[in-house]
Design a protein around this motif. Structure first.
Motif, short mmCIF file in Angstrom:
data_model
loop_
_atom_site.label_atom_id
_atom_site.label_comp_id
_atom_site.label_asym_id
_atom_site.label_seq_id
_atom_site.Cartn_x
_atom_site.Cartn_y
_atom_site.Cartn_z
N VAL A 194 34.79 -31.62 14.63
CA VAL A 194 33.68 -32.55 14.80
C VAL A 194 33.52 -32.93 16.26
CG1 VAL A 194 32.90 -34.89 14.28
CG2 VAL A 194 33.82 -33.45 12.45
N PHE A 195 34.64 -33.17 16.92
CA PHE A 195 34.62 -33.45 18.36
C PHE A 195 33.99 -32.29 19.12
CE2 PHE A 195 36.89 -32.43 22.30
CZ PHE A 195 36.56 -33.52 23.09
N ALA A 196 34.38 -31.06 18.77
CA ALA A 196 33.87 -29.87 19.46
C ALA A 196 32.37 -29.71 19.26
CB ALA A 196 34.62 -28.63 18.97
N ILE A 197 31.90 -29.95 18.05
CA ILE A 197 30.47 -29.77 17.75
C ILE A 197 29.62 -30.73 18.59
CG2 ILE A 197 28.72 -30.08 15.96
CD1 ILE A 197 30.80 -29.01 13.97
N PHE A 198 30.05 -31.98 18.68
CA PHE A 198 29.29 -32.94 19.47
C PHE A 198 29.31 -32.58 20.95
CE2 PHE A 198 29.77 -35.78 15.76
CZ PHE A 198 28.46 -36.23 15.66
N VAL A 199 30.47 -32.14 21.45
CA VAL A 199 30.56 -31.78 22.87
C VAL A 199 29.70 -30.57 23.18
CG1 VAL A 199 32.11 -30.89 24.65
CG2 VAL A 199 32.85 -32.78 23.20
N VAL A 200 29.75 -29.54 22.36
CA VAL A 200 28.98 -28.33 22.61
C VAL A 200 27.48 -28.61 22.57
CG1 VAL A 200 28.39 -26.07 21.68
CG2 VAL A 200 30.78 -26.76 21.85
N GLN A 201 27.06 -29.38 21.58
CA GLN A 201 25.64 -29.68 21.49
C GLN A 201 25.16 -30.49 22.69
OE1 GLN A 201 25.43 -31.44 17.49
NE2 GLN A 201 24.32 -29.64 16.82
N ALA A 202 26.00 -31.48 23.19
CA ALA A 202 25.62 -32.27 24.37
C ALA A 202 25.68 -31.33 25.63
CB ALA A 202 26.56 -33.46 24.50
N LEU A 203 26.48 -30.39 25.80
CA LEU A 203 26.40 -29.53 27.00
C LEU A 203 25.22 -28.63 26.92
CD1 LEU A 203 30.17 -28.76 27.35
CD2 LEU A 203 28.83 -30.39 28.67
N GLN A 204 24.97 -28.14 25.87
CA GLN A 204 23.75 -27.35 25.62
C GLN A 204 22.49 -28.10 26.05
OE1 GLN A 204 23.83 -26.23 21.43
NE2 GLN A 204 24.31 -24.13 21.98
N LYS A 205 22.51 -29.41 25.92
CA LYS A 205 21.29 -30.16 26.23
C LYS A 205 21.17 -30.51 27.70
CE LYS A 205 20.91 -32.32 21.65
NZ LYS A 205 20.90 -33.58 20.87
N HIS A 206 22.31 -30.75 28.37
CA HIS A 206 22.24 -31.31 29.71
C HIS A 206 22.86 -30.42 30.79
CE1 HIS A 206 20.88 -35.03 27.90
NE2 HIS A 206 21.91 -35.01 27.10
N THR A 207 23.60 -29.36 30.42
CA THR A 207 24.20 -28.49 31.41
C THR A 207 24.04 -27.04 30.97
OG1 THR A 207 26.42 -28.33 30.43
CG2 THR A 207 25.96 -30.28 31.75
N SER A 208 24.56 -26.15 31.80
CA SER A 208 24.51 -24.73 31.47
C SER A 208 25.87 -24.20 31.01
CB SER A 208 24.05 -23.94 32.70
OG SER A 208 24.95 -24.14 33.78
N LEU A 209 26.78 -25.08 30.64
CA LEU A 209 28.10 -24.63 30.20
C LEU A 209 28.01 -23.83 28.91
CD1 LEU A 209 30.31 -27.79 30.91
CD2 LEU A 209 30.03 -25.75 32.32
#
Length: 276
Positions: A194-209
Motif C-alpha cells: 500500500v505504501f508503494a502504490i501511493f508513492v509510485v502514483q505520486a511520483l508519476q504525477k509530479h516527477t519523472s521517476l
C-alpha cells in the motif's frame, strides 16, 4: 542486467535503488514496532528484524515478470529483458544489505549469550516504567526531583515485579506467537505494498521517476513491494544456530508463503490496473 540497459533507460537505476532502500527501511521500522507491541519468541527477537528488511527479490518475482511481460500491456520484445534487469537492481540491494553489510550475522544473535534479549515485560508496564523514568529525569534536570531512578526500563525487572508480570501475561502469548506471525504477514504483504502504490502514483504525477510510459518499471516496483521474506534467511539461521534448527523462523515463513498465492496475485492485478 547490463545488456538490457541503454542510454535511454539507465535513468531507471536511481529510482529503483531508492525504492529498494525505502522498502527495507519501512520493513525495519514495522518489525521494530511488532517486536515492541506483541510477543516474539526469544529465539527470533533479532531474526524478525532480518525478516522485515530482507525480502524475496530473486527467482520468485523474476518468474512472474518473465511471464507477465510477454502479454499486453507490455512490449514482449523489450520488457521481458528489461523487467529482469530491473529486478536485478533489487537483488543487488538485497545481497549488498544481507551479505556485504553483515545483516546476515544478525540471524545468529538470537543464539549468542551476549546478544540474547530477555523476555519482555508487558507492553503497558514497560512503557509506564519508561514514562516514570523520563519524568524523574526531567525533574532532576529542573532541580525539582533529586531522587535516584532505581529501575532501568531496559533491564530485567525486580523479583517482585517478575512475579507480577508472570501472572499478567496470558500463557497464550508465551506458547503461540500467532499475533507476531500475523503482524509480520500483514506488514510484508499488505502494508508495504500500500505504501508503494501511493508513492509510485505520486511520483508519476509530479516527477519523472516513474513515468506512465515505462509500464514495466512501475509493475516491477509494485510487485516487489509485496514479496514474502527471503528464504535464504532460513539457511543462514540454521548455519548460525548451534543446534542447526530454525523452527520459529519456519513458522513465520510458512504463513507468508501460504498466503503468497492469494496476496501476490491480487497485488499483480492492482499493478496491472495502474500501468494500464
Amino acid at each position: 542486467m547490463v545488456s538490457a540497459f541503454t542510454p535511454q533507460n539507465i535513468s531507471a537505476f536511481g529510482p529503483l535503488v531508492l525504492m529498494a532502500i525505502m522498502y527495507q527501511l519501512v520493513g525495519l521500522l514495522c518489525t521494530l514496532i511488532v517486536r515492541e507491541v506483541v510477543y516474539v519468541p526469544r529465539d527470533f527477537r533479532w531474526g524478525i528484524i532480518v525478516m522485515g528488511v530482507i525480502s524475496n527479490w530473486g527467482n520468485l518475482p523474476t518468474a512472474v515478470v518473465q511471464t507477465m511481460a510477454k502479454e499486453s500491456p507490455f512490449d514482449p520484445s523489450t520488457d521481458v529483458d528489461l523487467g529482469v534487469a530491473y529486478i536485478a537492481i533489487f537483488i543487488l540491494i538485497m545481497n549488498t544489505t544481507f551479505f556485504a553489510l553483515g545483516v546476515h550475522k544478525i540471524c545468529g544473535w538470537d543464539f549468542m549469550d551476549d546478544h540474547m534479549l530477555e523476555d519482555p515485560i508487558p507492553f503497558k508496564e514497560r512503557w509506564r516504567r519508561r514514562a516514570a523514568n523520563a519524568t524523574s529525569f526531567y525533574g532532576r534536570l529542573r532541580g525539582k526531583n533529586k531522587s535516584v531512578v532505581t529501575e532501568d526500563p531496559e533491564l530485567p525487572p525486580s523479583p517482585v515485579l517478575s512475579q507480577v508480570t508472570t501472572t499478567a501475561v496470558p500463557s497464550r502469548w508465551r506458547d503461540l506467537p500467532l499475533m507476531a506471525i500475523v503482524s509480520m504477514t500483514v506488514i510484508k504483504m499488505i502494508i508495504v505494498p500500500v505504501f508503494a502504490i501511493f508513492v509510485v502514483q505520486a511520483l508519476q504525477k509530479h516527477t519523472s521517476l516513474f513515468p506512465p510510459a515505462q509500464k514495466i518499471r512501475t509493475f516491477v516496483v509494485i510487485l516487489l513491494s509485496g514479496t514474502p521474506a527471503a528464504a535464504n534467511q532460513l539457511v543462514v539461521t540454521q548455519l548460525l544456530n548451534p543446534a542447526g534448527t530454525a523452527h520459529t523462523l519456519a513458522s513465520f515463513l510458512l504463513l507468508q508463503y501460504a498466503l503468497m498465492f492469494i496476496l501476490s496475485t491480487a497485488l499483480a492485478a492492482i499493478a496491472l490496473y495502474i500501468v494500464k
